[in-house]
Design a protein around this motif. Structure first.
Motif, PDB file in Angstrom:
ATOM      1  N   LYS A 130       0.306   4.213   2.535  1.00 20.85           N
ATOM      2  CA  LYS A 130       0.546   3.806   3.924  1.00 20.85           C
ATOM      3  C   LYS A 130       2.056   3.609   4.157  1.00 20.85           C
ATOM      4  CE  LYS A 130      -0.936   0.091   7.000  1.00 20.85           C
ATOM      5  NZ  LYS A 130      -1.360  -1.314   6.948  1.00 20.85           N
ATOM      6  N   ASP A 165       0.870  -1.171   0.000  1.00 22.52           N
ATOM      7  CA  ASP A 165       0.000   0.000   0.000  1.00 22.52           C
ATOM      8  C   ASP A 165       0.914   1.230   0.000  1.00 22.52           C
ATOM      9  OD1 ASP A 165      -1.459   2.249   0.870  1.00 22.52           O
ATOM     10  OD2 ASP A 165      -2.859   1.004   2.007  1.00 22.52           O
ATOM     11  N   ALA A 193      -1.614  -4.452  -4.900  1.00 26.42           N
ATOM     12  CA  ALA A 193      -2.964  -4.953  -4.631  1.00 26.42           C
ATOM     13  C   ALA A 193      -3.494  -5.801  -5.782  1.00 26.42           C
ATOM     14  CB  ALA A 193      -3.906  -3.782  -4.342  1.00 26.42           C
TER      15      ALA A 193
END
Lengths: 420, 420
Positions: free
Chosen positions: A223, A220, A249
């Motif tokens: 993040k 991610d 992802a």
């Protein structure tokens, strides 16, 4: 003296301690007066009847194997097809075994090798040459079922943990005015065992590594960048351990997503530079990255004593099981206690190991996805314990050995491996 | 007890053994009852009056420094301008020295630091605070003039030689069916000292590394590819040691020429992947590459005993010279014999060292440009001799130490370093 010969073969990627297993096999068989042949370059050598006569290797050379990395007889990545698909290949193997009076076959490898070993044990009887087959565990990936750990893993784990600690001390020294983000890329395309081991470098809060990027956790970007920034702001620098198997992802490998070289090829084998450039572009921090590649799995100079001992123990047990009449089993490591750490070797059926894969338990990854849990630490720490350095020569290099590798005389016509 | 205090500062890139020098400085000064302050993050800390009180560090911690990599007090890459350009900075330094009764300044670094040390020794007297300045050698680049070698270099050299030997055993095991070309990228942007050290892994004809790519030799693509091919055909595989400073005939760094990432940036810090992709594109061989980066200069676990001893010896001599009244000198290593290897420490004028650069002698590179000569081996081999492992804890990691790093109370107003 038992009649017949024992054939030993190494399979798949080699490790810092696979030769310790080889030394154990040969030394244990010698003590029982059983001659050992070793397939040159793994199963390919068995098919081609390229068999190394280990009885012609000196006792000193075999002893030195115990501390020598790489695969002394050669290894290969080659998986036999199913018996239905390629029966001729299995027949050839049994022919070679017959011609050289091979009664025991020890196959030192991972999941695929356990499967091959199982098939060979099944076909021997059918073809009128019963052969006892023992699988011997080995893989830095630590993904074999049943066994508590896999010989080879503990030493990579130690190498990665020590390297993270050392390089981080370097980065910390300079971070006020120089590199702020350091990324080390480690092996483990499918599972985060090796990445998790990097977490052992951290012993107190704030210790590096500050972030571990597991293949089990989808990357991610936002993040990750936020965590890098907050770590640099708090600690002054940020050490990241990134698994080569890190995916986004969409399930694509980060190392393959985005970077192309001057020839227009996708750049392989570099998640670290991809992450480093991301950090530079988005946060502006000076970075460095390391990609130790084969260095991590061949670093016999920094082997874990636990790992080296277990590698020897499985080789010894494999010969003992063979001579005691076992078939289609593998000596596995059974942990009987975490603290104090205790282990023993037991036979396990190959059928329970072949083609299975041990995943990194979910409970080993911390809730935020960037670290390891106490359970992971409890499991991993004993595996890197102890040192078992090689002997060094006057020249300052380890005294690693190369064997003579004399082949026994062929008795059969040449054989071409068709799908190679 | 001598009056006054001694200030110690680390400068530039850190090494696996610079803290051995720090330990020697502190232990030698303690024995002479001279208090030692250490600048936090190098000369920046001296300017900012961020001075660590080493007298508050325990004897055990200081002893453990001897085996701890990185720079325990912090270092920086920051070169003071000339006195004419930035007189205020020198005046500030002298003010700090005066305020804390600093009579001796030991500056542990490379060429630039020798220059800074020299300037400080000159200005002190002029500003009414005579200060004795001793340069202390340190650099993995091995490019300091006068001294036979530089503390820090021998340990990187050992790391690279051992890593080449180990990874090559790995590659050799699998080359019949897998990776045929292995490239390891090593430090040394301006000189091939570290690349040359990789050559020590080869002890017999045919041994890896098969090719060393020096920054001193312009990269010739066709010749390189021909050599890789002939090595693979003869030996079965090819190990290449490539200096990060490798340049093409036009003088451009290979690491910067050609490869751009997804953001369109030039990809920095990777000559190994550039070479690997070239090999793949032109010869079709499977490759692997490693880039150990900071791992090589922080690998205290594999330090050379010669190097660690010399790092300690220069620190000890620096304090002795200071207390004996020397000024503007550096303790250098003098080789008195190759075989047996013998060395001693002597003072040399900083004026002979500042801003000079010791190049890799032409006679160290073999005629074909891809290997090292007997002269190189004679020079290099003693530098990687001997092992000096750190103590390991029960947890399997080296017992590296972090100091308390308590700062002494400021006596001066805050100071802003303007060009930072």
């Amino acid at each position: 003296m038992a009649e017949g010969k024992l054939l030993y073969a190494q399979s798949g990627g080699v490790t810092a301690v696979i030769n310790a297993t080889a030394a154990a096999v040969i030394e244990t068989a010698r003590a029982a007066k059983v001659p050992v042949l070793a397939a040159r370059n793994g199963i390919i050598g068995a098919l081609r009847e390229e068999l190394i006569d280990t009885t012609r290797e000196s006792r000193a050379r075999i002893a030195a194997l115990r501390h020598t990395p790489g695969g002394a007889f050669g290894s290969c990545r080659y998986k036999l097809k199913s018996i239905a698909q390629n029966r001729a290949q299995y027949e050839r193997l049994i022919e070679v075994f017959k011609a050289h009076d091979i009664r025991w076959f020890l196959y030192n490898g991972g999941n695929d090798s356990a499967d091959t070993a199982l098939k060979i044990s099944q076909i021997g009887r059918e073809l009128g040459h019963p052969i006892q087959v023992i699988g011997v565990p080995k893989t830095v990936d630590n993904d074999l079922a049943v066994t508590d750990t896999c010989p080879g893993f503990g030493s990579v784990a130690k190498y990665v943990a020590v390297s993270v600690a050392e390089a981080s001390l370097d980065v910390e020294s300079m971070c006020a005015s120089s590199t702020k983000v350091f990324i080390i890329e480690v092996m483990g395309r499918h599972a985060g065992w090796i990445a998790a081991a990097g977490g052992l470098a951290a012993r107190e809060a704030g210790d590096p590594p500050h972030l571990i990027l597991f293949p089990e956790v989808a990357f991610d970007e936002a993040k990750f960048l936020a965590r890098v920034r907050s770590t640099v702001e708090k600690v002054g620098y940020c050490t990241v351990v990134a698994s080569e198997g890190l995916r986004n992802a969409a399930g694509e490998f980060l190392a393959e997503a985005g970077t192309r070289d001057a020839f227009g090829h996708t750049q392989l084998g570099g998640v670290a530079p991809v992450l480093a450039q991301l950090v530079k572009a988005r946060l502006g921090y000076k970075y460095h990255w390391a990609l130790p590649d084969y260095l991590q799995r061949s670093a016999r100079h920094l082997a874990s004593k636990t790992d080296a001992d277990q590698a020897y123990a499985v080789g010894k047990a494999a010969v003992e099981y063979a001579l005691a009449g076992h078939n289609a089993v593998m000596p596995v490591i059974v942990r009987t206690s975490d603290a104090p750490y205790r282990w023993k070797i037991e036979p396990a059926p190959l059928a329970k190991i072949a083609n299975r894969e041990k995943k990194l338990p979910k409970g080993f990854i911390s809730r935020d996805g960037y670290g390891i849990t106490a359970a992971a630490r409890r499991y991993l720490e004993p595996l890197i314990r102890g040192e078992d350095p090689p002997r060094y020569g006057r020249h300052g290099l380890p005294e690693y050995v190369r064997l003579e590798r004399n082949l026994v005389r062929r008795k059969l016509p040449a054989y071409v491996i068709e799908d190679r």
